[in-house]
Write an enzyme that holds these catalytic residues in place. Structure first.
Site, short mmCIF file in Angstrom:
data_model
loop_
_atom_site.label_atom_id
_atom_site.label_comp_id
_atom_site.label_asym_id
_atom_site.label_seq_id
_atom_site.Cartn_x
_atom_site.Cartn_y
_atom_site.Cartn_z
N LYS A 9 36.67 32.35 42.41
CA LYS A 9 37.00 33.11 43.62
C LYS A 9 36.92 32.23 44.87
CE LYS A 9 35.62 37.61 41.69
NZ LYS A 9 34.81 38.82 41.89
N TYR A 49 43.83 44.04 41.56
CA TYR A 49 42.65 44.91 41.49
C TYR A 49 43.03 46.39 41.58
CZ TYR A 49 39.00 41.30 41.55
OH TYR A 49 38.14 40.29 41.21
N ASN A 112 30.94 36.83 44.53
CA ASN A 112 30.18 36.53 43.32
C ASN A 112 30.86 35.49 42.42
OD1 ASN A 112 32.22 38.09 42.31
ND2 ASN A 112 30.92 39.74 41.53
N HIS A 115 35.57 35.66 38.36
CA HIS A 115 36.10 36.85 37.69
C HIS A 115 36.39 36.51 36.23
CE1 HIS A 115 38.70 40.32 36.78
NE2 HIS A 115 39.42 39.42 36.09
N GLU A 126 46.07 40.94 32.96
CA GLU A 126 45.72 39.93 33.96
C GLU A 126 46.35 38.55 33.68
OE1 GLU A 126 41.44 39.97 34.06
OE2 GLU A 126 41.38 41.94 35.01
P1 GDP Z 1 33.20 42.52 37.55
O1 GDP Z 1 34.00 42.92 36.33
O2 GDP Z 1 31.78 42.11 37.22
O3 GDP Z 1 33.90 41.47 38.40
O4 GDP Z 1 33.01 43.82 38.47
P2 GDP Z 1 33.98 45.03 38.85
O5 GDP Z 1 35.24 45.01 38.03
O6 GDP Z 1 33.16 46.28 38.85
O7 GDP Z 1 34.36 44.73 40.39
C1 GDP Z 1 35.34 43.78 40.71
C2 GDP Z 1 34.83 42.96 41.88
O8 GDP Z 1 34.68 43.81 43.02
C3 GDP Z 1 33.45 42.34 41.70
O9 GDP Z 1 33.44 41.13 40.96
C4 GDP Z 1 33.02 42.11 43.12
O10 GDP Z 1 33.65 40.94 43.70
C5 GDP Z 1 33.58 43.35 43.82
N1 GDP Z 1 32.59 44.44 43.88
C6 GDP Z 1 32.09 45.18 42.86
N2 GDP Z 1 31.22 46.11 43.28
C7 GDP Z 1 31.18 45.97 44.64
C8 GDP Z 1 30.49 46.65 45.69
O11 GDP Z 1 29.71 47.58 45.44
N3 GDP Z 1 30.71 46.21 46.96
C9 GDP Z 1 31.58 45.20 47.26
N4 GDP Z 1 31.75 44.84 48.55
N5 GDP Z 1 32.27 44.54 46.30
C10 GDP Z 1 32.06 44.91 45.01
#
Ligand code: GDP
Length: 148
Positions: A9, A49, A112, A115, A126
């Site tokens: 990222k 997304y 974080n 991905h 994807e």
């Molecule tokens: P992943 O599969 O671990 O990447 O998590 P998800 O698919 O749930 O979310 C996609 C991405 O959205 C995450 O990797 C984070 O960059 C972002 N994200 C997830 N939860 C949050 C949140 O509660 N707040 C914010 N600002 N970003 C989030």
């Protein structure tokens, strides 16, 4: 053999962590079979997304993903999808296991670092979102040039 999409990222690219992220995956035996740098437009981040479009963090997340270049990769290996998810760690770095990429380097739940596709169905959406057929070179197609 499985393939999965990994993104370094924008936070990690800006901090010079591309090599470290790839190193950790290669050290576990995953093979890079597609690789490129892309600076996403806002619309492209939103399309990627789309499953999160109703979540409160959607706008912030897609702005972040379009804030600078990302490195996109297709990684291949046995159980590659689960293997990558384990090496990444939990979404929130505070909950990620010791030794994972997110525990080591993430600065927030959003920024974080990395991905990885969360299922075979996600990978099937994807990977072609970013890579065409000619840009993916599976191990099985490498013949005598393969070290594997
Ligand atoms: P992943 O599969 O671990 O990447 O998590 P998800 O698919 O749930 O979310 C996609 C991405 O959205 C995450 O990797 C984070 O960059 C972002 N994200 C997830 N939860 C949050 C949140 O509660 N707040 C914010 N600002 N970003 C989030």
């Amino acid at each position: 053999m499985e393939q999965t999409l990994v993104i370094v990222k924008p936070d990690a690219v800006a901090r010079g962590l591309i090599g470290e992220v790839i190193r950790r995956f290669e050290a576990e035996g995953l093979v890079v079979c597609g690789l490129k740098m892309v600076w996403l437009a806002q619309k492209e981040a939103e399309g990627f997304y789309q499953v999160h479009r109703h979540r409160p963090f959607f706008e912030s997340l897609t702005h972040f993903m379009a804030s600078g270049p990302c490195v996109m990769m297709v990684l291949e290996g046995e159980k590659a999808i689960g293997c990558v998810r384990t090496l990444m760690g939990a979404t929130d770095p505070a909950e990620a296991d010791e030794g994972t990429l997110r525990r080591s380097f993430a600065t927030s739940i959003e920024k974080n670092v990395v991905h990885g596709s969360d299922s075979a169905a996600s990978a099937a959406f994807e990977i072609p979102y970013f890579f065409n057929r000619l840009e993916i070179i599976p191990v099985a197609e490498r013949g005598e040039t393969s070290l594997a």
